[in-house]
Design an enzyme around this catalytic site. Structure first.
Site, short mmCIF file in Angstrom:
data_model
loop_
_atom_site.label_atom_id
_atom_site.label_comp_id
_atom_site.label_asym_id
_atom_site.label_seq_id
_atom_site.Cartn_x
_atom_site.Cartn_y
_atom_site.Cartn_z
N ASP A 1 0.85 -1.19 0.00
CA ASP A 1 0.00 0.00 0.00
C ASP A 1 0.88 1.24 0.00
O ASP A 1 1.33 1.70 1.05
CB ASP A 1 -0.92 0.00 1.22
N HIS B 1 0.20 8.04 3.70
CA HIS B 1 0.84 7.41 4.85
C HIS B 1 2.33 7.72 4.96
O HIS B 1 2.99 7.19 5.85
CB HIS B 1 0.62 5.90 4.78
#
Length: 287
Positions: free
Chosen positions: A188, A193
């Protein structure tokens, strides 16, 4: 509109060949905080290849590649800016214990698109099987801001559940400062993030932890605390992402054990137990 409901629902399922090895499983376990203390026999079940067991939430990253939320954006009928997308919830049902090494087939399709007024919620269902039969069924709820209001079905309500009294167990799990950077290696690579500029563009002060990392950390805590560390007892794991976790925070995980199920609520300690996971339930077999 960027989400063409009729086209998305009518599209043929997308089939992908996926593979994983013990090293992939170990990396995932490390990404959700396993291995502390490093020599603890209970942790070696997650980190040492000769004792390795697979936490069922590994299914959310098995085979690498983009997770369900990002995969949904490449489905027919969907043309959405990643900056407007959030992961609303995740459910997983395992049909048998996951092997430490496998070649499997995963089939993805959009099964619902709900009109929430100010947003659309797409449901991406993923079914995986290997030569021995079905492995898991997962559903990711993909929240797309600004895409509601076309008069479609609102779908199920996500109201906050009532707390069933004092929890049976409460544990706290620290989130490392580099937790998101490590978890990204499972596949991911959403810049939310890791990239502070992108995070600010989306509306956060700084990068946030992957919801699926919190999802995995929480399942591990339930297994280790109430299921004797036996990952094979998990039958399903469902949670709604009610808020974010920031790297460096501490998760407070409250558990209520019932007959064949554990209800779970997760909050961020440093922000006054701000909700992170709600409506969460682990179904399990009796030991």
């Amino acid at each position: 509109m960027p989400v063409d409901t009729e086209r998305a629902l009518a599209a043929a399922p997308r089939t992908t060949e996926i593979f994983w090895t013990p090293e992939d499983v170990q990396l995932y376990h490390l990404g959700i905080g396993a291995g502390v203390p490093a020599t603890d026999p209970r942790e070696l079940r997650y980190t040492l290849e000769s004792r390795l067991h697979v936490l069922p939430s590994f299914a959310t990253v098995a085979g690498g590649g983009p997770p369900g939320v990002i995969a949904a954006l490449s489905m027919p009928g969907v043309d959405v800016d990643l900056a407007r997308v959030l992961h609303g919830g995740q459910s997983l049902r395992v049909h048998r214990p996951l092997p430490v090494r496998a070649a499997a087939t995963r089939t993805d399709r959009i099964t619902a698109v709900h009109d929430k007024g100010k947003a659309a919620v797409m449901v991406l269902r993923s079914d995986a099987a290997d030569a021995d039969g079905p492995l898991w069924t997962a559903e990711a709820q993909v929240y797309v801001r600004g895409e509601g209001g076309w008069g479609g079905d609102r779908g199920p309500s996500a109201g906050a559940p009532e707390e069933p009294g004092a929890p049976d167990r409460t544990v706290e799990r620290p989130v490392r400062e580099d937790q998101a950077l490590l978890y990204r290696l499972t596949g991911d690579l959403n810049p939310l993030h890791a990239d502070p500029e992108f995070a600010r563009r989306v509306g956060f002060d700084r990068p946030v932890l992957h919801g699926l990392c919190t999802y995995g950390m929480t399942l591990k805590a339930v297994v280790d605390t109430l299921l004797d560390g036996d990952v094979t007892r998990v039958r399903s794991w469902t949670a709604r992402f009610a808020g974010v976790t920031y790297p460096g925070e501490t998760l407070r995980i409250r558990m209520w054990r019932g007959d064949g199920a554990v209800r779970v609520a997760v909050g961020a300690v440093e922000r006054g137990d701000a909700p992170v996971l709600t409506g969460a339930t682990v179904e399990f077999t009796q030991g």
